[in-house]
Write an enzyme that holds these catalytic residues in place. Structure first.
Site, mmCIF file in Angstrom:
data_model
loop_
_atom_site.group_PDB
_atom_site.id
_atom_site.type_symbol
_atom_site.label_atom_id
_atom_site.label_comp_id
_atom_site.label_asym_id
_atom_site.label_seq_id
_atom_site.Cartn_x
_atom_site.Cartn_y
_atom_site.Cartn_z
ATOM 1 N N ASN A 156 0.982 -1.109 0.019
ATOM 2 C CA ASN A 156 -0.018 -0.038 0.097
ATOM 3 C C ASN A 156 0.864 1.157 -0.056
ATOM 4 O O ASN A 156 1.396 1.615 0.876
ATOM 5 C CB ASN A 156 -1.022 0.048 1.263
ATOM 6 N N TRP A 157 1.064 1.782 -1.253
ATOM 7 C CA TRP A 157 1.940 2.986 -1.269
ATOM 8 C C TRP A 157 1.413 4.176 -0.668
ATOM 9 O O TRP A 157 2.134 5.144 -0.719
ATOM 10 C CB TRP A 157 2.368 3.169 -2.459
ATOM 11 N N LYS A 158 0.020 4.202 -0.389
ATOM 12 C CA LYS A 158 -0.634 5.252 0.235
ATOM 13 C C LYS A 158 -0.336 6.667 -0.724
ATOM 14 O O LYS A 158 -0.265 6.264 -2.122
ATOM 15 C CB LYS A 158 -0.078 5.715 1.652
ATOM 16 N N HIS A 214 -9.671 1.333 4.554
ATOM 17 C CA HIS A 214 -8.397 1.301 5.257
ATOM 18 C C HIS A 214 -8.706 2.485 6.368
ATOM 19 O O HIS A 214 -9.477 3.314 6.348
ATOM 20 C CB HIS A 214 -7.244 1.931 4.413
ATOM 21 N N GLY A 272 4.735 1.314 4.804
ATOM 22 C CA GLY A 272 6.050 2.137 4.753
ATOM 23 C C GLY A 272 6.965 1.146 3.983
ATOM 24 O O GLY A 272 7.911 1.511 2.956
ATOM 25 N N SER A 278 3.086 -1.754 10.518
ATOM 26 C CA SER A 278 4.654 -1.778 10.841
ATOM 27 C C SER A 278 5.133 -3.046 10.366
ATOM 28 O O SER A 278 6.142 -3.680 11.045
ATOM 29 C CB SER A 278 5.003 -1.418 12.166
ATOM 30 N N GLY A 316 2.332 2.583 10.744
ATOM 31 C CA GLY A 316 3.167 3.603 10.788
ATOM 32 C C GLY A 316 3.745 3.920 11.977
ATOM 33 O O GLY A 316 4.504 5.037 12.034
ATOM 34 N N GLU A 325 -7.086 5.036 7.626
ATOM 35 C CA GLU A 325 -6.994 6.392 7.357
ATOM 36 C C GLU A 325 -8.140 6.759 6.491
ATOM 37 O O GLU A 325 -8.385 7.780 6.530
ATOM 38 C CB GLU A 325 -5.557 6.439 6.433
ATOM 39 N N GLU A 340 -5.584 -4.630 10.720
ATOM 40 C CA GLU A 340 -4.791 -3.789 10.851
ATOM 41 C C GLU A 340 -4.934 -2.919 12.122
ATOM 42 O O GLU A 340 -5.542 -1.917 12.056
ATOM 43 C CB GLU A 340 -4.485 -2.672 9.468
#
Ligand code: PGA
Length: 255
Positions: A9-11, A94, A233, A211, A170, A96, A164
């Site tokens: 997931n490159w966000k 997600h 990440g 993470s 993160g 976020e 998650e």
């Protein structure tokens, strides 16, 4: 058996050139990898350029979101039909999206239904926040999310669920394998069993995210309840992402 999956997931990261380079480097190293499907989820404007980079490899493409309507006056949105023309996978719900953009379980449910209807494989994200964990509510929060998000969805075979925990995303503080076993092997599997029955649940890949690194992936991949990982990440570093995928493949194909 369900399939092993490692999803990057490159966000909202990378320039166009960086995205193309990352995709090229990952596909060069991983295109022969056996026993695990690798999915890259770049930001919307990079989906097509990344697709071109990976087209002769076994790497698959995913989006980070979609809108459930097919087309129309929805300025700024990208529709399920547009995504279905380009991607095989999509990340839905997600944390976020839920926290920053106000996505509710009902919205997640609508996005999941439309992804399944249009033949896109959704990865449903669930997980508790730190306060909920500290209050002993992790299990009830996660099982409620799953029940609400999957309400009325009859086709669990084309779907993955990613656990998650928000406090692990993160932060560099991954969940312990004990917590992951308890939530994924216990709560999530139990909830899915209640909804779909054991046979169908066994077909649903369960991913851990939060993470994940090249150092800790082995302890997660070794758990029977896990089919792979959703990586944030570390998926932006081609060497580390390739290491995570290779370790997952080794562990999952050796058992
Ligand atoms: P992280 O993110 O690996 O950077 O913790 C995971 C995710 O948000 O999917």
């Amino acid at each position: 058996m369900n399939k092993a999956l490692v999803v990057g997931n490159w966000k909202m990261n990378c320039s166009l050139e960086e995205a193309k380079t990352l995709a090229r480097e990952i596909s060069e190293v991983l295109s022969e990898l056996k026993g695990v499907e690798i999915v890259l989820c770049p930001p919307y404007p990079y989906l097509v350029p990344v697709k071109i980079e990976i087209e002769n490899s076994s790497i698959r493409l995913g989006a980070q979101n979609l809108y459930w309507e097919g087309k129309g006056a929805f300025t700024g949105e990208v529709s399920v039909t547009m995504i279905s023309e380009i991607c095989e996978y999509v990340i839905i719900g997600h944390s976020e999206r839920r926290q920053i953009f106000g996505e509710t379980d009902e919205i997640v449910n609508q996005k999941l239904s439309s992804a399944i209807k249009f033949g896109i494989f959704p990865i449903l994200c669930v997980g508790e926040n730190l306060t909920q964990r500290e209050n002993g509510e992790a299990s009830s929060v996660v099982s409620r999310q799953i029940e609400a998000c999957l309400d009325g969805i009859q086709s669990p075979n084309g779907l993955a669920v990613a656990y998650e925990p928000i406090w692990a995303i993160g932060t560099g503080v991954a969940a312990t394998p004990e917590i992951v076993s308890e939530v994924m092997g216990g709560t999530i599997t139990g909830t899915l069993n209640r909804i779909y029955g054991e046979e169908r649940t066994a077909q649903i890949p369960l991913l851990y995210g939060g993470s994940v690194t090249g150092q800790n992936i082995e302890s997660f991949a070794a758990l029977d309840c896990i089919s792979g990982a959703l990586v944030g990440g570390a998926s932006l570093r081609s060497n580390e992402f390739s290491e995570i995928a290779s370790i997952t493949s080794r562990v999952k194909t050796s058992g």
